[in-house]
Design a protein around this motif. Structure first.
Motif, PDB file in Angstrom:
ATOM      1  N   GLN A 198       0.834  -1.201   0.000  1.00  0.00           N
ATOM      2  CA  GLN A 198       0.000   0.000   0.000  1.00  0.00           C
ATOM      3  C   GLN A 198       0.872   1.255   0.000  1.00  0.00           C
ATOM      4  OE1 GLN A 198      -3.914   0.762   0.345  1.00  0.00           O
ATOM      5  NE2 GLN A 198      -2.570   2.162  -0.734  1.00  0.00           N
ATOM      6  N   ALA A 199       1.994   1.203   0.726  1.00  0.00           N
ATOM      7  CA  ALA A 199       2.893   2.361   0.796  1.00  0.00           C
ATOM      8  C   ALA A 199       3.707   2.538  -0.489  1.00  0.00           C
ATOM      9  CB  ALA A 199       3.842   2.202   1.990  1.00  0.00           C
ATOM     10  N   GLY A 200       3.707   1.526  -1.342  1.00  0.00           N
ATOM     11  CA  GLY A 200       4.421   1.633  -2.613  1.00  0.00           C
ATOM     12  C   GLY A 200       5.903   1.359  -2.520  1.00  0.00           C
ATOM     13  N   THR A 201       6.343   0.666  -1.470  1.00  0.00           N
ATOM     14  CA  THR A 201       7.780   0.438  -1.278  1.00  0.00           C
ATOM     15  C   THR A 201       8.240  -0.949  -1.706  1.00  0.00           C
ATOM     16  OG1 THR A 201       7.354  -0.201   1.017  1.00  0.00           O
ATOM     17  CG2 THR A 201       7.921   2.098   0.621  1.00  0.00           C
ATOM     18  N   VAL A 202       7.318  -1.818  -2.087  1.00  0.00           N
ATOM     19  CA  VAL A 202       7.693  -3.165  -2.557  1.00  0.00           C
ATOM     20  C   VAL A 202       6.892  -3.480  -3.829  1.00  0.00           C
ATOM     21  CG1 VAL A 202       8.249  -4.070  -0.250  1.00  0.00           C
ATOM     22  CG2 VAL A 202       5.902  -4.280  -1.158  1.00  0.00           C
ATOM     23  N   THR A 203       7.295  -4.548  -4.509  1.00  0.00           N
ATOM     24  CA  THR A 203       6.545  -4.990  -5.693  1.00  0.00           C
ATOM     25  C   THR A 203       5.179  -5.505  -5.248  1.00  0.00           C
ATOM     26  OG1 THR A 203       8.628  -5.661  -6.685  1.00  0.00           O
ATOM     27  CG2 THR A 203       6.621  -6.486  -7.716  1.00  0.00           C
ATOM     28  N   ARG A 204       4.145  -5.004  -5.899  1.00  0.00           N
ATOM     29  CA  ARG A 204       2.794  -5.369  -5.478  1.00  0.00           C
ATOM     30  C   ARG A 204       2.384  -6.755  -5.995  1.00  0.00           C
ATOM     31  NH1 ARG A 204      -0.608   0.376  -6.057  1.00  0.00           N
ATOM     32  NH2 ARG A 204      -0.023   1.122  -3.969  1.00  0.00           N
ATOM     33  N   SER A 205       1.609  -7.451  -5.154  1.00  0.00           N
ATOM     34  CA  SER A 205       1.012  -8.724  -5.564  1.00  0.00           C
ATOM     35  C   SER A 205      -0.488  -8.702  -5.271  1.00  0.00           C
ATOM     36  CB  SER A 205       1.704  -9.889  -4.855  1.00  0.00           C
ATOM     37  OG  SER A 205       1.121 -11.107  -5.236  1.00  0.00           O
ATOM     38  N   ALA A 206      -0.857  -8.692  -3.972  1.00  0.00           N
ATOM     39  CA  ALA A 206      -2.285  -8.583  -3.624  1.00  0.00           C
ATOM     40  C   ALA A 206      -2.880  -7.277  -4.144  1.00  0.00           C
ATOM     41  CB  ALA A 206      -2.471  -8.663  -2.107  1.00  0.00           C
ATOM     42  N   LEU A 207      -2.075  -6.236  -4.235  1.00  0.00           N
ATOM     43  CA  LEU A 207      -2.561  -4.943  -4.742  1.00  0.00           C
ATOM     44  C   LEU A 207      -2.339  -4.807  -6.245  1.00  0.00           C
ATOM     45  CD1 LEU A 207      -2.885  -4.440  -1.747  1.00  0.00           C
ATOM     46  CD2 LEU A 207      -1.960  -2.144  -2.070  1.00  0.00           C
ATOM     47  N   ASP A 208      -1.899  -5.919  -6.862  1.00  0.00           N
ATOM     48  CA  ASP A 208      -1.727  -5.924  -8.317  1.00  0.00           C
ATOM     49  C   ASP A 208      -2.566  -7.036  -8.941  1.00  0.00           C
ATOM     50  OD1 ASP A 208      -0.683  -5.023 -10.760  1.00  0.00           O
ATOM     51  OD2 ASP A 208       0.970  -6.464 -10.679  1.00  0.00           O
ATOM     52  N   GLY A 209      -3.683  -7.366  -8.299  1.00  0.00           N
ATOM     53  CA  GLY A 209      -4.632  -8.294  -8.915  1.00  0.00           C
ATOM     54  C   GLY A 209      -4.223  -9.757  -8.910  1.00  0.00           C
ATOM     55  N   GLN A 210      -3.266 -10.131  -8.051  1.00  0.00           N
ATOM     56  CA  GLN A 210      -2.893 -11.549  -7.996  1.00  0.00           C
ATOM     57  C   GLN A 210      -3.599 -12.233  -6.845  1.00  0.00           C
ATOM     58  OE1 GLN A 210       1.473 -11.774  -7.833  1.00  0.00           O
ATOM     59  NE2 GLN A 210       1.456 -12.331  -9.994  1.00  0.00           N
ATOM     60  N   VAL A 211      -4.233 -13.378  -7.111  1.00  0.00           N
ATOM     61  CA  VAL A 211      -4.718 -14.248  -6.040  1.00  0.00           C
ATOM     62  C   VAL A 211      -5.064 -15.636  -6.556  1.00  0.00           C
ATOM     63  CG1 VAL A 211      -7.117 -13.319  -6.017  1.00  0.00           C
ATOM     64  CG2 VAL A 211      -6.239 -14.523  -4.045  1.00  0.00           C
ATOM     65  N   MET A 212      -6.152 -15.790  -7.303  1.00  0.00           N
ATOM     66  CA  MET A 212      -6.600 -17.156  -7.595  1.00  0.00           C
ATOM     67  C   MET A 212      -5.811 -17.849  -8.682  1.00  0.00           C
ATOM     68  SD  MET A 212     -10.353 -16.457  -9.096  1.00  0.00           S
ATOM     69  CE  MET A 212     -10.485 -17.711 -10.281  1.00  0.00           C
ATOM     70  N   TYR A 213      -4.893 -17.120  -9.344  1.00  0.00           N
ATOM     71  CA  TYR A 213      -3.940 -17.778 -10.247  1.00  0.00           C
ATOM     72  C   TYR A 213      -2.531 -17.716  -9.645  1.00  0.00           C
ATOM     73  CZ  TYR A 213      -7.935 -16.717 -13.296  1.00  0.00           C
ATOM     74  OH  TYR A 213      -9.197 -16.598 -13.824  1.00  0.00           O
ATOM     75  N   GLY A 214      -2.455 -17.454  -8.334  1.00  0.00           N
ATOM     76  CA  GLY A 214      -1.172 -17.431  -7.631  1.00  0.00           C
ATOM     77  C   GLY A 214      -0.725 -16.027  -7.264  1.00  0.00           C
ATOM     78  N   ASN A 215       0.127 -15.937  -6.245  1.00  0.00           N
ATOM     79  CA  ASN A 215       0.717 -14.672  -5.786  1.00  0.00           C
ATOM     80  C   ASN A 215       2.239 -14.752  -5.881  1.00  0.00           C
ATOM     81  OD1 ASN A 215      -1.977 -14.698  -3.931  1.00  0.00           O
ATOM     82  ND2 ASN A 215      -1.247 -12.596  -4.224  1.00  0.00           N
ATOM     83  N   ASP A 216       2.852 -13.800  -6.581  1.00  0.00           N
ATOM     84  CA  ASP A 216       4.312 -13.761  -6.639  1.00  0.00           C
ATOM     85  C   ASP A 216       4.944 -13.358  -5.312  1.00  0.00           C
ATOM     86  OD1 ASP A 216       3.814 -13.747  -9.679  1.00  0.00           O
ATOM     87  OD2 ASP A 216       6.005 -13.706  -9.554  1.00  0.00           O
ATOM     88  N   HIS A 217       4.238 -12.583  -4.509  1.00  0.00           N
ATOM     89  CA  HIS A 217       4.796 -12.076  -3.242  1.00  0.00           C
ATOM     90  C   HIS A 217       3.725 -12.106  -2.153  1.00  0.00           C
ATOM     91  CE1 HIS A 217       8.097 -10.477  -5.666  1.00  0.00           C
ATOM     92  NE2 HIS A 217       7.180  -9.962  -6.463  1.00  0.00           N
ATOM     93  N   GLY A 218       4.196 -12.038  -0.899  1.00  0.00           N
ATOM     94  CA  GLY A 218       3.283 -11.791   0.219  1.00  0.00           C
ATOM     95  C   GLY A 218       2.595 -13.026   0.778  1.00  0.00           C
ATOM     96  N   LYS A 219       2.072 -13.829  -0.078  1.00  0.00           N
ATOM     97  CA  LYS A 219       1.290 -14.984   0.360  1.00  0.00           C
ATOM     98  C   LYS A 219       2.212 -16.097   0.863  1.00  0.00           C
ATOM     99  CE  LYS A 219      -2.278 -18.023  -0.597  1.00  0.00           C
ATOM    100  NZ  LYS A 219      -2.469 -18.025  -2.018  1.00  0.00           N
ATOM    101  N   LYS A 220       1.924 -16.581   2.090  1.00  0.00           N
ATOM    102  CA  LYS A 220       2.637 -17.750   2.591  1.00  0.00           C
ATOM    103  C   LYS A 220       1.848 -18.992   2.186  1.00  0.00           C
ATOM    104  CE  LYS A 220       2.844 -15.392   6.401  1.00  0.00           C
ATOM    105  NZ  LYS A 220       2.714 -15.151   7.849  1.00  0.00           N
ATOM    106  N   SER A 221       2.207 -19.554   1.038  1.00  0.00           N
ATOM    107  CA  SER A 221       1.593 -20.832   0.657  1.00  0.00           C
ATOM    108  C   SER A 221       2.346 -21.936   1.392  1.00  0.00           C
ATOM    109  CB  SER A 221       1.677 -21.032  -0.856  1.00  0.00           C
ATOM    110  OG  SER A 221       2.992 -21.411  -1.219  1.00  0.00           O
ATOM    111  N   LEU A 222       1.918 -23.178   1.200  1.00  0.00           N
ATOM    112  CA  LEU A 222       2.608 -24.307   1.838  1.00  0.00           C
ATOM    113  C   LEU A 222       4.060 -24.416   1.388  1.00  0.00           C
ATOM    114  CD1 LEU A 222      -0.310 -26.872   1.534  1.00  0.00           C
ATOM    115  CD2 LEU A 222       0.635 -25.989   3.684  1.00  0.00           C
TER     116      LEU A 222
END
Ligand code: FDA
Length: 497
Positions: A198-222
């Motif tokens: 949100q602050a714009g200091t990292v590459t966006r994932s959840a704020l760049d429309g990523q979720v049901m086809y995977g997240n490049d960042h942020g998400k702790k998957s298994l």
């Protein structure tokens, strides 16, 4: 490789499989994991591993030539697009009465889900798994699962100001004005990373429309949690693009496991046969149920009991959208990770996620995924003529779920003077009643198996995934799947290994 012999083979790398692999490996057991999907670790030509919700490409879908988005229309126009057939990450598996969405790849559903990590209320647990000691689950196994998954909570002060959660604040306002209980929902997404997005200091994932086809960042998957720990033991090996097709007892003990090797177009490019001392079915509710139903009917595992394939439910999933007034915009920047829900379970049988609609433009829409207390249960059966497994679910059964969801949204609409959106799921269709994200059951605990997942009829065969849970968890399911797997593997390690 072909002809290998392994002590333990795990079919699938989702929640159940990852828990089994980690705990067995920590106890010194060598584990072979077989996964039909790919390992999602290499960026494509766009520099991203995963596709966005708004621009799906071949990476998005498992062996489809056209996308099948849950929100299929916008202002009534269909938005699904043609894509190359590829072993992509999200399987929209179609049965006669329902499309079941599932993750494909190392990490299973954890790759594609919203990460909402909800522990059900203890008072409701006996309705979920009546034969399981609830006190033990809430003292030991739910905490263990939450820790292992890396579950965290949103900073409530930050929530009040974050542009990307305006849609959730509108959802709260409308819920509370109608007298409903509204709650934050924990998630495995890294909330500090979300703040930085949100602050714009990292590459966006959840704020760049990523979720049901995977997240490049942020998400702790298994891949970042249970599976990382399992691989770090040095005792776990994962074979990708390998699909188990049969399991049969072997003369001399153990089981013969037949495996197809796939290429990225889904063609079978080889077959293998592996000997395993013990086999854990962790292919997900649908994957495990399909295998067991077929193997019982076609003579590989005839001694499985008649509970195989039964007790399957959709966790009561139903979606709807509401059209807000112009003074209630939901924001053009929306985090794909939901953070809140409306709890009307006791009075109306519905728990609704306040969901994002991350289109990148202001839509004035509020979207919701409801989990409802439906008692409808379907059965898997072997269709010999078509050489496939059928599911007896009927689309009309969703009316029960719609009625429960309406206990929330009819009231909010009447209080706010608003209406349902009729353009999101097909022209003039208010309810998305054709899908589930939460398949559960098909090899139910204490029915198809003993009270810890040992399949009746065979020693050394186990179910350890969502197939054990009879159709409903009252909330999003993966924390319960993980906690139950932790409980069951404790008992199996103590008694069988
Ligand atoms: P899971 O499906 O995770 O894993 C099974 C694995 O086995 C898969 O990797 C599959 O490819 C593999 N497999 C299947 N058959 C095989 C075969 N024959 N041979 C080899 N491998 C095979 N839940 C939640 O709690 N919070 C949430 O926010 C969400 N959101 C959400 C969004 C979307 C879009 C989806 C699709 C799902 C969710 N879920 C969710 C649901 C959650 O992801 C789901 O309940 C779990 O992943 C199920 O875990 P399992 O271990 O049962 O199987």
């Amino acid at each position: 490789g072909n002809g290998a012999s392994v002590p333990v083979l795990v079919i699938g790398t989702g929640y159940g499989g990852a828990v089994a692999a980690l705990r067995l490996a920590q106890a010194g057991v060598q584990v072979e994991m077989i996964e039909m999907g790919m390992s999602w670790d290499t960026p494509g030509s766009d520099g991203k591993i995963f596709a966005k919700v708004t621009s799906p490409d071949k990476r998005a879908y498992w062996l489809r030539t056209k996308t099948k988005a849950p929100v299929s229309n916008f202002f009534g126009f269909p938005i699904d697009a043609t894509i190359p057939k590829y072993t992509g990450i999200l399987d929209a598996e179609e049965f006669a009465g329902i499309t079941v969405y599932q993750g494909r790849g190392v990490g299973g559903g954890s790759l594609v889900n919203g990460g909402m990590a909800v522990t059900p209320k203890q008072s409701r647990f006996s309705s979920i798994l009546p034969s399981v000691d609830a006190a033990e689950m809430y003292a030991t196994y739910y905490p263990r699962a939450n820790a292992g998954l890396g579950v965290g909570s949103i900073d409530p002060a930050w929530f009040e100001t974050a542009e990307c959660y305006k849609y959730a604040r509108v959802g709260r306002k409308h819920a509370q004005r109608s007298g409903f209980a509204w709650t934050f929902v924990p998630d495995v997404y890294d909330w500090n990373y979300m703040k930085a997005e949100q602050a714009g200091t990292v590459t966006r994932s959840a704020l760049d429309g990523q979720v049901m086809y995977g997240n490049d960042h942020g998400k702790k998957s298994l891949v970042q949690t249970y599976l990382a720990q399992a691989l770090a033991t040095g005792r776990v090996n994962v074979s990708t693009l390998h699909q188990v097709t049969a399991v049969a007892p072997r003369s001399g003990g153990g089981y013969t496991v037949s495996i197809d090797q796939l290429d990225t177009s889904g063609n079978v490019v080889g077959t293998k046969s592996v000997t395993a001392g013990k086999v854990f079915f962790a292919a997900g509710s649908v994957g495990t149920s399909k295998l067991l139903t077929k193997l019982k009917a076609t003579g590989s595992l005839p001694a499985l009991n008649n509970e195989i394939g039964k007790g399957w439910g959709d966790n009561g999933n139903v979606m709807c959208g509401r059209a807000n007034h112009m003074w209630d915009p939901t924001g053009s920047l929306q985090s794909t990770i939901p953070c809140s829900g409306i709890d009307n379970w006791d009075a109306g049988g519905a728990f609704a996620e306040v969901a994002p609609l991350p289109t990148g433009i202001e839509t004035y829409a509020s979207l919701y995924l409801s989990i409802t207390n439906t008692t409808r249960r379907a059965e898997f059966s072997w269709n010999a003529a078509a050489n496939k497994v059928d599911l007896s679910w009927q689309t009309a059964w969703k009316q029960d779920s719609i009625n429960m969801a309406k206990t929330i949204f009819d009231k909010i609409n009447s209080k706010e003077g608003t209406i349902y959106r009729t353009d999101l799921f097909g022209a003039y269709k208010v309810w998305q009643d054709g899908l589930t994200y939460h398949p559960l059951g098909g090899a139910v605990l204490n029915k198809a198996t003993d009270n810890y997942g040992r399949l009746h009829g065979y020693n050394g065969l186990y179910v350890i995934d969502g197939a054990l849970i009879p159709g409903n968890t009252t909330v999003n399911p993966f924390v319960t799947i993980t906690a139950l797997a932790e409980r069951n593997i404790d008992n199996i390690l103590a008694n069988d290994i």
